[in-house]
Design an enzyme around this catalytic site. Sequence first.
Site, PDB file in Angstrom:
ATOM      1  N   GLY A  65     -31.070 -18.089   0.350  1.00 45.08           N
ATOM      2  CA  GLY A  65     -30.936 -19.244   1.253  1.00 45.08           C
ATOM      3  C   GLY A  65     -29.878 -19.056   2.328  1.00 45.08           C
TER       4      GLY A  65
ATOM      5  N   ASN B 212     -41.566 -20.560  10.250  1.00 41.17           N
ATOM      6  CA  ASN B 212     -41.215 -19.501   9.296  1.00 41.17           C
ATOM      7  C   ASN B 212     -40.434 -18.417  10.040  1.00 41.17           C
ATOM      8  OD1 ASN B 212     -41.237 -17.957   6.862  1.00 41.17           O
ATOM      9  ND2 ASN B 212     -42.894 -16.706   7.710  1.00 41.17           N
TER      10      ASN B 212
ATOM     11  N   HIS C 251     -39.583 -14.302   9.904  1.00 41.98           N
ATOM     12  CA  HIS C 251     -40.047 -13.049   9.291  1.00 41.98           C
ATOM     13  C   HIS C 251     -39.146 -11.920   9.782  1.00 41.98           C
ATOM     14  CE1 HIS C 251     -42.972 -10.570   7.214  1.00 41.98           C
ATOM     15  NE2 HIS C 251     -42.812  -9.695   8.195  1.00 41.98           N
TER      16      HIS C 251
END
Length: 198
Positions: A13, A108, A110
């Site tokens: 995280g 998201n 990546h």
Amino acid sequence: MELRLGFLASHNGSNMQAIIDACKNKTLKSKPCVVISNNSKSGAIERAKKENIPYYHLSSSTHSSEEELDKAIRDALKSQNVNLVILAGYMKRLGPHTLKEFNNRVLNIHPALLPKYGGEGMYGILVHEAVIKAKEKKSGVTIHIVNSEYDRGPVINQVEVPVYENDSAETLAQRVLTVEHQTYVETIKKIEEEKIKL
Ligand code: GAR
């Protein structure tokens, strides 16, 4: 625009923490509202506890039906009036109920230059191992909108990171991660300022 952020994270995280820190020091106007993890022992849940952010452990061990899990994730986000969902090292797919409720409102990150080194099975250190193996001279960070196709939603920000000859997957991962933290915060800021329109 003030954004109400909902995070999904599976492991450490650190991207989530970078965004929370940016909210706390007012770099961002957004508010971290909820953390969801499929891993009850994740660093992400520990961070949520420390930051006093409501959190949920939602996974196949809490919900044996995929559809019920999907609905539980959607409802946890809705319960905190989230209007931007941040995947931060979330290693599961989102289901159709969550994607429909938050259409075009799920981001998201990546750790490579998509569409290269993306797709099923390409995550975390495996991405960096593949980049090193292919002797790439550059890698990078991609932020994209999540849709039902894995790692294929529209790209909204991409930043290159050099790959050096003596890099290992680990040294590259570290260099990319530092850029991820900056890039995620900058991207959310542009969404707040409506410089990026979702
Ligand atoms: C990050 O490098 C992120 O890009 C990657 O997992 C790491 C999570 O780190 N995500 C993927 O590979 C998704 N396909 P963090 O938990 O410290 O933020």
